[in-house]
Design an enzyme around this catalytic site. Structure first.
Site, short mmCIF file in Angstrom:
data_model
loop_
_atom_site.label_atom_id
_atom_site.label_comp_id
_atom_site.label_asym_id
_atom_site.label_seq_id
_atom_site.Cartn_x
_atom_site.Cartn_y
_atom_site.Cartn_z
N ASN A 1 39.87 34.83 40.12
CA ASN A 1 40.38 35.14 41.45
C ASN A 1 40.89 36.57 41.45
O ASN A 1 42.05 36.84 41.17
CB ASN A 1 41.51 34.17 41.85
N GLY B 1 46.67 41.88 45.31
CA GLY B 1 46.61 43.27 45.72
C GLY B 1 46.02 44.23 44.70
O GLY B 1 45.47 43.86 43.66
N CYS C 1 44.55 38.61 34.56
CA CYS C 1 44.15 39.01 35.91
C CYS C 1 44.78 40.34 36.32
O CYS C 1 44.39 41.38 35.82
CB CYS C 1 44.46 37.88 36.88
N LEU C 2 45.77 40.35 37.22
CA LEU C 2 46.41 41.61 37.58
C LEU C 2 47.05 42.24 36.35
O LEU C 2 47.03 43.46 36.18
CB LEU C 2 47.47 41.37 38.66
N HIS D 1 41.23 33.36 34.50
CA HIS D 1 42.41 32.49 34.41
C HIS D 1 42.20 31.39 33.37
O HIS D 1 41.64 30.33 33.66
CB HIS D 1 42.70 31.86 35.77
N SER E 1 48.31 34.95 44.15
CA SER E 1 47.30 36.01 44.12
C SER E 1 46.55 36.13 45.44
O SER E 1 45.88 37.13 45.69
CB SER E 1 46.29 35.76 42.98
N GLY F 1 48.47 38.27 39.95
CA GLY F 1 49.15 38.61 41.19
C GLY F 1 48.17 39.19 42.20
O GLY F 1 47.00 39.42 41.90
N GLN G 1 44.46 44.22 34.63
CA GLN G 1 44.19 45.49 35.31
C GLN G 1 45.30 46.50 35.02
O GLN G 1 45.02 47.70 34.82
CB GLN G 1 44.05 45.23 36.81
N GLU H 1 44.33 29.41 32.24
CA GLU H 1 45.20 28.26 32.52
C GLU H 1 44.67 27.40 33.64
O GLU H 1 45.34 26.45 34.05
CB GLU H 1 46.60 28.77 32.89
#
Length: 383
Positions: free
Chosen positions: A311, A244, A269-270, A353, A45, A242, A273, A355
């Protein structure tokens, strides 16, 4: 050896160089975690980013393959107050300085990282360049920082993703958590579930946590068509973290829309989104992002506060989501959306996250929730 961190607004930080004697550029972000620097180095990421660690002493426990989240570091560069030239830990197999040098990552140390962080907090994340050497041209480095391609609109997920599908072998020692503090996994005698995981920059501990719930995991490239995934007859589909901007990932958004309602899906996370965009919502960029291991999250379903690792630089706008999407979690630092679920289809996601390794274990239950969702879907029972 002299080192310089040059930011696009002209701010210059001078320090001492470690790691690889190379010039690297990227978006400069800061992380407030107190431990877990190797996991940060190797988190895909962070592709395209230079990371400032607020913990002042980095490298003291060295590095070990067991702590890596990927096969190599993905950070563009490292900024720290003190960088230890030695390691003092029985698990260490390589000094952090040698590890980063071998992998082409430059380090700038012996600078005031508090000043860097305050500057980023006040002005937002910005592009920067780390250079190591003598007689460095500061004006030229600032000009290079200004010329770096912005992360907005950039698809980095397909760059870091695996190129071929593979099965995660949880019997290999390197693929086991080794964490004595984890709660007990499900009874291995229960029926095994098959999960297909989209790799947008997946962390290995996510795969470990899925296999702890007695799941057989097949990892597929980011651009794998939904039809190919559904042809594998998975019990569930996972969309990973991931790097970007999520908006350029039209292929991933389309895949969520095609799989939605046909199999249980879980995103982190990504992946979260991407879910938001697939459901008709919008995303936006945070001023300086959320990076660290101590973010408080309110779980609206239980009324409890979870401490989480995060993150990300982008977030889903909760006001843009349709009425059939429920807000399940909220970041208590800034009230941003941290989790969602669909009211009728078996899908949910979180912006943090669960994990995290190392990191808080408060949110490990989400993997059990995914397992339960798959069981109910398979049995045809209501959610």
């Amino acid at each position: 050896m002299q080192a310089i961190l040059a930011l696009e607004d002209g701010r210059i930080f001078r320090g001492k160089g470690f790691g690889a004697r190379v010039e690297r550029s990227g978006e400069v972000v800061f992380n407030t975690s107190l431990t877990g620097y190797q996991e940060i180095f190797t988190d895909p990421s962070y592709a395209g980013q230079i990371v400032v660690l607020t913990n002042p002493h980095i490298g003291n426990y060295g590095t070990t393959p067991s702590d890596a989240e990927a096969s190599k570091p993905y950070i563009e560069g490292l900024v720290t107050r003190e960088f230890s030239p030695i390691s003092s830990n029985w698990r260490s197999s390589e000094v952090a300085d040698e590890y980063l040098e071998r992998n082409g990552v430059p380090v700038i140390a012996e600078i005031d990282t508090r000043a860097v962080v305050r500057h980023l907090r006040a002005n937002g994340v910005m592009r920067g360049v780390i250079a190591i050497g003598e007689a460095l041209d500061e004006a030229a480095l600032v000009a290079k920082a200004k010329s770096i391609k912005k992360m907005d609109g950039t698809d980095l997920a397909s760059v870091v993703s695996t190129k071929v599908a593979y099965s995660w072998d949880d019997s290999e020692p390197k693929n086991q958590t080794g964490d004595k503090l984890l709660t007990a996994a499900l009874d291995p005698g229960q029926k095994q579930m098959h999960v297909v995981a989209y790799d947008f920059g997946i962390k290995q501990n996510i795969l470990r946590m899925l296999t702890r719930e007695n799941c057989r995991v097949t990892v597929v490239p980011a651009r794998t068509p939904a039809e190919d995934v559904l042809a594998m007859q998975p019990d569930g589909v996972f969309f990973s973290n991931g790097p970007g901007d999520p908006e350029p990932l039209d292929y991933a958004i389309e895949n969520v829309q095609k799989i939605k309602g046909k199999a249980p899906i879980f995103g982190i996370c990504l992946g979260h989104q991407i879910f938001g965009l697939a459901l008709g919502g919008k995303t936006y960029k945070l001023k300086f992002g959320h990076h660290g291991g101590n973010h408080p999250i309110m779980n609206h379903q239980t009324g409890k506060v979870e401490i989480t690792a995060q993150n990300h630089n982008y977030n889903v706008d909760p006001d843009s989501l349709p009425a059939d999407v429920e807000r399940t979690h909220t970041n208590l630092n800034d009230q941003t959306l941290a989790g969602l679920k669909h009211k009728t289809d078996p899908m949910f996601s979180v912006q943090y996250h669960p994990e995290a390794s190392p990191g808080p274990h408060d949110s490990h239950y989400l993997f059990k929730d995914f397992r339960k969702m798959m069981e109910e879907w398979k049995d045809g029972t209501p959610r």
